[in-house]
Design a protein around this motif. Sequence first.
Motif, PDB file in Angstrom:
ATOM      1  N   LYS A 196     -17.395  15.070   9.325  1.00 39.78           N
ATOM      2  CA  LYS A 196     -18.234  16.221   9.019  1.00 39.78           C
ATOM      3  C   LYS A 196     -19.553  16.019   9.746  1.00 39.78           C
ATOM      4  O   LYS A 196     -20.315  15.107   9.421  1.00 39.78           O
ATOM      5  CB  LYS A 196     -18.491  16.329   7.509  1.00 39.78           C
ATOM      6  CG  LYS A 196     -17.240  16.596   6.694  1.00 39.78           C
ATOM      7  CD  LYS A 196     -16.808  18.046   6.786  1.00 39.78           C
ATOM      8  CE  LYS A 196     -15.656  18.314   5.815  1.00 39.78           C
ATOM      9  NZ  LYS A 196     -15.382  19.727   5.633  1.00 39.78           N
ATOM     10  N   ILE A 201     -15.905  10.699   6.531  1.00 46.49           N
ATOM     11  CA  ILE A 201     -15.591  11.049   5.149  1.00 46.49           C
ATOM     12  C   ILE A 201     -14.192  10.541   4.824  1.00 46.49           C
ATOM     13  O   ILE A 201     -13.232  10.848   5.540  1.00 46.49           O
ATOM     14  CB  ILE A 201     -15.616  12.582   4.938  1.00 46.49           C
ATOM     15  CG1 ILE A 201     -16.937  13.177   5.412  1.00 46.49           C
ATOM     16  CG2 ILE A 201     -15.340  12.921   3.479  1.00 46.49           C
ATOM     17  CD1 ILE A 201     -18.146  12.733   4.637  1.00 46.49           C
ATOM     18  N   LYS A 284     -25.431  17.184   0.847  1.00 49.98           N
ATOM     19  CA  LYS A 284     -24.740  18.275   1.541  1.00 49.98           C
ATOM     20  C   LYS A 284     -25.542  18.765   2.733  1.00 49.98           C
ATOM     21  O   LYS A 284     -24.999  18.983   3.819  1.00 49.98           O
ATOM     22  CB  LYS A 284     -24.454  19.428   0.588  1.00 49.98           C
ATOM     23  CG  LYS A 284     -23.617  20.518   1.238  1.00 49.98           C
ATOM     24  CD  LYS A 284     -23.158  21.562   0.242  1.00 49.98           C
ATOM     25  CE  LYS A 284     -22.267  22.585   0.933  1.00 49.98           C
ATOM     26  NZ  LYS A 284     -21.762  23.602  -0.005  1.00 49.98           N
ATOM     27  N   THR A 289     -21.547  18.176   3.779  1.00 54.67           N
ATOM     28  CA  THR A 289     -20.474  18.153   2.794  1.00 54.67           C
ATOM     29  C   THR A 289     -20.961  17.540   1.497  1.00 54.67           C
ATOM     30  O   THR A 289     -21.969  16.825   1.478  1.00 54.67           O
ATOM     31  CB  THR A 289     -19.265  17.358   3.330  1.00 54.67           C
ATOM     32  OG1 THR A 289     -18.158  17.525   2.443  1.00 54.67           O
ATOM     33  CG2 THR A 289     -19.584  15.886   3.448  1.00 54.67           C
ATOM     34  N   ASN A 290     -20.269  17.814   0.392  1.00 54.60           N
ATOM     35  CA  ASN A 290     -20.582  17.168  -0.877  1.00 54.60           C
ATOM     36  C   ASN A 290     -19.884  15.822  -0.943  1.00 54.60           C
ATOM     37  O   ASN A 290     -18.694  15.724  -0.650  1.00 54.60           O
ATOM     38  CB  ASN A 290     -20.122  18.044  -2.054  1.00 54.60           C
ATOM     39  CG  ASN A 290     -20.991  19.273  -2.221  1.00 54.60           C
ATOM     40  OD1 ASN A 290     -22.206  19.197  -2.150  1.00 54.60           O
ATOM     41  ND2 ASN A 290     -20.359  20.414  -2.428  1.00 54.60           N
TER      42      ASN A 290
END
Length: 324
Positions: A196, A201, A284, A289-290
């Motif tokens: 990401k 990730i 984020k 992204t979370n």
Amino acid sequence: MHQSIKIIIALLITVNLFATEDIPLEAKPPIIFSKAEIVNASTTRIPFKIIDQLIIVEVEILDKEGNFIIDTGSEALILNSVHFQPTRKYRDDGKSKSGVHDDIENVKEKYLDELSIKTLSLENIDADVIDLSHIEKVKRIELLGIIGYSILKDFEVFIDMHLNQITLTKTDKYGDHLSDKVYAETIHDSIDFKLKQHTIIIDALVGDKDVIFGLDTAAEYNQLNKDIDSEILEYFYPSKELKLSGASGKKRKVLAGKLYRVSLNDSIYLGPMKTVLTDLKNMKSAFGTNLDGILGFEFFAQKRTIINYKKRKLYFIKSPIIKP
């Protein structure tokens, strides 16, 4: 702030890589890794030292020689404005960048014609220029900068905490090696990862609960989001409070302890890891992204890991059995 500068800002890589041959001064590229060992035409092995659980390499750059941090969580090459003063080659005065915990102001950019890793080279490089003096003060080390994704992405990166060395192998556009023989060691397992923006990730488990972690070589401890599911928090055993410095120099208290029962799949398990419970609400915006947390030094201390950015794969090398 620059993504590479995270709360556990224990970033410090001594970028002392290549350049043993006698190169005329005017022919020297901007960055030289002077302690690297050439394995083959596309592979270089670089020794590092650990300072406060940060990977440090020694580098020669723009007529200076000193420490750099290797940081997979950083988007770019970062130069410390304390040691590299603005010139007409700098641009974008006063812009800011967001990061995991706070913002860094007055980020400038510098254009470098070439970065040399012994026989390997990368051309047309931009570097962010940021004041890193607070890291130097906390870590009691002169820090020239941070090497991040923009440099590492063109290589397969083998981070070996057993031998304290990084092996960089140039790859083609598919992530395949340009040379046949690269590692003496045998790969025994692998997992896929997502990318990401610049962040690795990985899907993992804590107990039997799914979690999403970012992978970051410059995280001194693992980080776990304090707002995570309470059933996952049952595997976090706190022991004390720590004061950690963020990228902007601000300090905050976090709860430190150990995280248990982490696995990457049904065959790759991790032992208890030092972890801090902290607020990752800015994650984020920083990483696109979370995330439930970050795996850092503690992960690499257990897993001899190869990162292939183009294949989106992590490979693992078995650690030797140390007899008492």
